[in-house]
Design an enzyme around this catalytic site. Structure first.
Site, PDB file in Angstrom:
ATOM      1  N   ASN A 159      -8.528   8.000  -8.133  1.00  0.00           N
ATOM      2  CA  ASN A 159      -9.408   8.238  -6.996  1.00  0.00           C
ATOM      3  C   ASN A 159      -8.776   9.338  -6.138  1.00  0.00           C
ATOM      4  O   ASN A 159      -7.748   9.120  -5.498  1.00  0.00           O
ATOM      5  CB  ASN A 159      -9.551   6.931  -6.206  1.00  0.00           C
ATOM      6  CG  ASN A 159     -10.626   6.999  -5.147  1.00  0.00           C
ATOM      7  OD1 ASN A 159     -10.953   8.069  -4.654  1.00  0.00           O
ATOM      8  ND2 ASN A 159     -11.161   5.838  -4.781  1.00  0.00           N
ATOM      9  N   GLU A 168     -13.701  10.229  -8.506  1.00  0.00           N
ATOM     10  CA  GLU A 168     -12.843   9.485  -9.435  1.00  0.00           C
ATOM     11  C   GLU A 168     -12.810  10.181 -10.782  1.00  0.00           C
ATOM     12  O   GLU A 168     -13.858  10.533 -11.327  1.00  0.00           O
ATOM     13  CB  GLU A 168     -13.353   8.052  -9.596  1.00  0.00           C
ATOM     14  CG  GLU A 168     -13.344   7.254  -8.301  1.00  0.00           C
ATOM     15  CD  GLU A 168     -13.722   5.800  -8.532  1.00  0.00           C
ATOM     16  OE1 GLU A 168     -13.287   5.232  -9.542  1.00  0.00           O
ATOM     17  OE2 GLU A 168     -14.459   5.254  -7.698  1.00  0.00           O
ATOM     18  N   TYR A 203      -0.330   7.221  -8.126  1.00  0.00           N
ATOM     19  CA  TYR A 203      -0.744   6.913  -6.757  1.00  0.00           C
ATOM     20  C   TYR A 203       0.156   7.640  -5.763  1.00  0.00           C
ATOM     21  O   TYR A 203       1.377   7.679  -5.926  1.00  0.00           O
ATOM     22  CB  TYR A 203      -0.682   5.408  -6.494  1.00  0.00           C
ATOM     23  CG  TYR A 203      -1.746   4.615  -7.228  1.00  0.00           C
ATOM     24  CD1 TYR A 203      -3.092   4.945  -7.097  1.00  0.00           C
ATOM     25  CD2 TYR A 203      -1.409   3.536  -8.040  1.00  0.00           C
ATOM     26  CE1 TYR A 203      -4.074   4.222  -7.761  1.00  0.00           C
ATOM     27  CE2 TYR A 203      -2.383   2.810  -8.715  1.00  0.00           C
ATOM     28  CZ  TYR A 203      -3.707   3.166  -8.580  1.00  0.00           C
ATOM     29  OH  TYR A 203      -4.686   2.452  -9.247  1.00  0.00           O
ATOM     30  N   ILE A 225      -8.755  10.562 -16.893  1.00  0.00           N
ATOM     31  CA  ILE A 225      -7.995  11.633 -17.550  1.00  0.00           C
ATOM     32  C   ILE A 225      -7.721  11.222 -18.987  1.00  0.00           C
ATOM     33  O   ILE A 225      -7.201  10.129 -19.257  1.00  0.00           O
ATOM     34  CB  ILE A 225      -6.671  11.894 -16.807  1.00  0.00           C
ATOM     35  CG1 ILE A 225      -6.938  12.155 -15.322  1.00  0.00           C
ATOM     36  CG2 ILE A 225      -5.929  13.078 -17.426  1.00  0.00           C
ATOM     37  CD1 ILE A 225      -5.688  12.189 -14.462  1.00  0.00           C
ATOM     38  N   THR A 268      -9.361   5.050 -13.598  1.00  0.00           N
ATOM     39  CA  THR A 268      -9.616   6.345 -12.962  1.00  0.00           C
ATOM     40  C   THR A 268      -8.644   6.586 -11.813  1.00  0.00           C
ATOM     41  O   THR A 268      -8.116   5.644 -11.215  1.00  0.00           O
ATOM     42  CB  THR A 268     -11.047   6.426 -12.408  1.00  0.00           C
ATOM     43  OG1 THR A 268     -11.246   5.378 -11.456  1.00  0.00           O
ATOM     44  CG2 THR A 268     -12.069   6.324 -13.522  1.00  0.00           C
TER      45      THR A 268
END
Length: 311
Positions: A210, A257, A268, A260, A208
């Site tokens: 975040n 979270e 990130y 996709i 996930t």
């Protein structure tokens, strides 16, 4: 759209068609006002001007300002107003000093001298000036003296539910995406930066992202599982979002979270916008990771169906 962050930068217009308000969320009621503003400007051969305030007035004068959650950040509000075809957006810094302006001073200094208002279009129950003393009736009484017309848009309702930012906030805090979408005229969104979490999702096949929202006043909807669309790296993709404390893995911080679909890129540190499509279920505590995985399997099936339904 021309954006003015200092009202001193604005030069009075010959034919300004004006509205004012906080426009939090730029919801369906606001959109009706803006459509009328544009229609009036076209008829009168004028230019549209929206006066708004930042920070939100309640952030400055309300005792519960720390608990106020807004539907839109300033950046989002500017984008929504641009989408509605506004010519000029004036963002007035809202301070305690400004809040002390009387309705008379607001009309004279802002609407007349600074903007050059020829017609003012306002929503139902609109108030302005110190202690919200200015009203439609006050404007009706005094507008001829200042040389501009005044028009009030009547209360707007959808299926007998009055459109207001407060009702939309309440719907989102209850996980009612259906009502929120109807009143906004679009799906609710929020934007944040993807940060590293505990990465437990990877261990059960559901990595996930975040999403951390920087603005602490931005409303995050009720805890639960949602079908979502996300925008990242110029792509719009479907997914499942969990909002809450992750009780199955003894989480202590509230997180957002998103898993996709068909996406494995490392994002990130990148910006991601999440669009809530449909509430699937409340957040639950499961008996271990295997039970959690089965629940996510079912959530993904439900999300795919919801995204297809709302495509």
């Amino acid at each position: 759209m021309q954006v003015y962050y200092d009202i001193a930068d604005f030069k009075p217009l010959q034919n300004a068609i004006v509205t004012s308000g906080t426009f939090d969320g730029v919801h369906l009621g606001h959109q009706i006002i803006l459509a009328r503003l544009t229609e009036t400007a076209q008829t009168m051969g004028g230019e549209t001007v929206v006066l708004t305030f930042w920070p939100h007035p309640r952030m400055v004068v309300s005792k519960d300002s720390q608990n106020l959650k807004l539907l839109s950040t300033l950046e989002e509000k500017i984008a929504y107003l641009r989408q509605n075809g506004v010519h000029h957006l004036v963002i007035i810094p809202f301070t305690r000093e400004f809040s002390e302006l009387s309705s008379e001073e607001f009309i004279q200094q802002i609407l007349v001298e600074t903007i050059g208002t020829k017609k003012l279009v306002i929503g139902y129950d609109h108030h302005f000036g110190r202690n919200r003393e200015g009203s439609f009736e006050y404007l009706q009484q005094h507008a001829p003296r200042y040389g501009f017309e005044i028009e009030e848009i009547p209360r707007q309702e959808i299926e007998h539910i009055t459109v207001s930012s407060t009702k939309i906030r309440q719907a989102l805090l209850e996980g009612d995406t259906t009502i929120a979408t109807e009143l906004l005229g679009r799906n609710y969104t929020f934007t944040g930066i993807v940060v590293k979490g505990r990465q437990l999702g990877r261990t059960i096949g559901y990595p996930t992202a975040n999403v951390q929202v920087a603005e602490n006043y931005k409303l995050i909807p009720a805890d639960g599982i949602y079908a979502v669309r996300v925008e990242v790296r110029g792509q719009t993709l479907g997914g499942v979002m969990s909002i809450g404390f992750r009780p199955t893995v003894s989480g202590t911080n509230r997180t957002q979270e998103v898993y996709i679909f068909d996406f494995n890129d490392d994002v990130y540190g990148e910006k991601m916008t999440v669009e809530l499509v449909e509430f699937i279920r409340p957040e639950l505590k499961f008996d271990g990771l295997e039970a959690l995985k089965k629940a996510i399997d079912a959530d993904c099936v439900a999300a795919v169906a919801a995204l297809k339904k709302h495509s």
